[in-house]
Design a protein around this motif. Structure first.
Motif, mmCIF file in Angstrom:
data_model
loop_
_atom_site.group_PDB
_atom_site.id
_atom_site.type_symbol
_atom_site.label_atom_id
_atom_site.label_comp_id
_atom_site.label_asym_id
_atom_site.label_seq_id
_atom_site.Cartn_x
_atom_site.Cartn_y
_atom_site.Cartn_z
ATOM 1 N N PRO A 137 0.824 -1.218 0.000
ATOM 2 C CA PRO A 137 0.000 0.000 0.000
ATOM 3 C C PRO A 137 0.858 1.268 0.000
ATOM 4 N N VAL A 138 0.715 2.066 -1.039
ATOM 5 C CA VAL A 138 1.459 3.315 -1.143
ATOM 6 C C VAL A 138 0.445 4.442 -1.317
ATOM 7 N N THR A 139 0.479 5.394 -0.400
ATOM 8 C CA THR A 139 -0.399 6.556 -0.489
ATOM 9 C C THR A 139 0.391 7.730 -1.059
ATOM 10 N N PRO A 140 -0.285 8.734 -1.581
ATOM 11 C CA PRO A 140 0.433 9.915 -2.086
ATOM 12 C C PRO A 140 1.305 10.576 -1.016
ATOM 13 N N ALA A 141 0.820 10.657 0.213
ATOM 14 C CA ALA A 141 1.609 11.288 1.284
ATOM 15 C C ALA A 141 2.871 10.489 1.586
ATOM 16 N N PHE A 142 2.748 9.174 1.605
ATOM 17 C CA PHE A 142 3.900 8.301 1.858
ATOM 18 C C PHE A 142 4.926 8.447 0.737
ATOM 19 N N TYR A 145 5.719 -2.963 5.539
ATOM 20 C CA TYR A 145 4.330 -2.730 5.158
ATOM 21 C C TYR A 145 3.388 -3.621 5.962
ATOM 22 N N TYR A 190 3.708 5.893 9.059
ATOM 23 C CA TYR A 190 3.091 6.686 8.006
ATOM 24 C C TYR A 190 1.606 6.375 7.881
ATOM 25 N N ASP A 191 0.898 7.188 7.115
ATOM 26 C CA ASP A 191 -0.551 7.085 6.977
ATOM 27 C C ASP A 191 -1.024 5.780 6.348
ATOM 28 N N ASN A 192 -0.157 5.057 5.652
ATOM 29 C CA ASN A 192 -0.537 3.787 5.032
ATOM 30 C C ASN A 192 -0.264 2.598 5.954
#
Length: 191
Positions: free
Chosen positions: A27-32, A150, A178-180
């Motif tokens: 899982p990769v978020t834009p913020a990460f 992760y 992080y958020d993810n």
């Protein structure tokens, strides 16, 4: 002396990819992505640096990348001979056949000896991009780890390091969440 840093994403059960090299389940978020792209800009492939507007950004921590054939091949399949054009690229493979390129060195023999030579040179750090087999061969040369842990269990796949039983101690220097749900852990080899 320069340090060799193994920077890798890994599941909770210790795999860097699925059995068929799958990585799309991380899982990769834009913020990460933005945070790591800023903090570890040297370690991003050239196309990622360019997309972020940092293609001409000066190198801060690393100037060389070392990788095995399986890590290098996805770029080749896209017609990219030098995926890290901002770094000196060293590919370890006795079987790969690629056109000559000024910035890409193919090491066909002893990767340990070549990494020791690189470490003895002047310059910034050396980034070990993978994979598991090469990390296993170079285990005694790895000075630092940056592990993106992760929140996923894969069940099987490619391990973080392929090596016989050899407990190797590292000291935790830093941990960030992080958020993810990912935790980035930074370690230094305990010597």
């Amino acid at each position: 002396m320069r340090e060799l840093t193994y920077y890798i994403g890994v599941t909770l059960d210790g795999f860097i990819a699925g059995p068929d090299d799958e990585v799309d389940f991380f899982p990769v978020t834009p913020a990460f992505a933005e945070t790591l792209g800023t903090e570890l800009a040297d370690l991003q492939p050239a196309f990622v640096r360019a997309a972020r507007g940092g293609a001409d950004q000066p190198l801060a921590s690393f100037d060389t990348v070392v990788m095995g054939r399986r890590t290098y091949e996805p770029a080749l399949e896209q017609g990219v001979l030098d995926p890290y054009s901002h770094l000196r690229t060293v590919v370890v493979s006795s079987t790969i056949d690629v056109p000559a390129h000024d910035n890409v060195e193919i090491v066909r023999t002893d990767p340990v000896a070549r990494v020791r030579e690189l470490k003895a040179e002047d310059g910034l750090g050396i980034y070990l991009a993978g994979g598991a087999g090469l990390a296993g061969v170079l285990l005694d040369e790895i000075d630092r780890l940056i592990v993106k842990k992760y929140p996923v269990i894969a069940g099987s796949g490619i391990p973080m390091v392929s090596h016989g039983f050899q407990p190797t101690a590292f000291t935790l220097d830093r941990a960030r969440t992080y958020d993810n749900g990912c935790v980035v852990l930074e370690y230094t080899r305990a010597r």
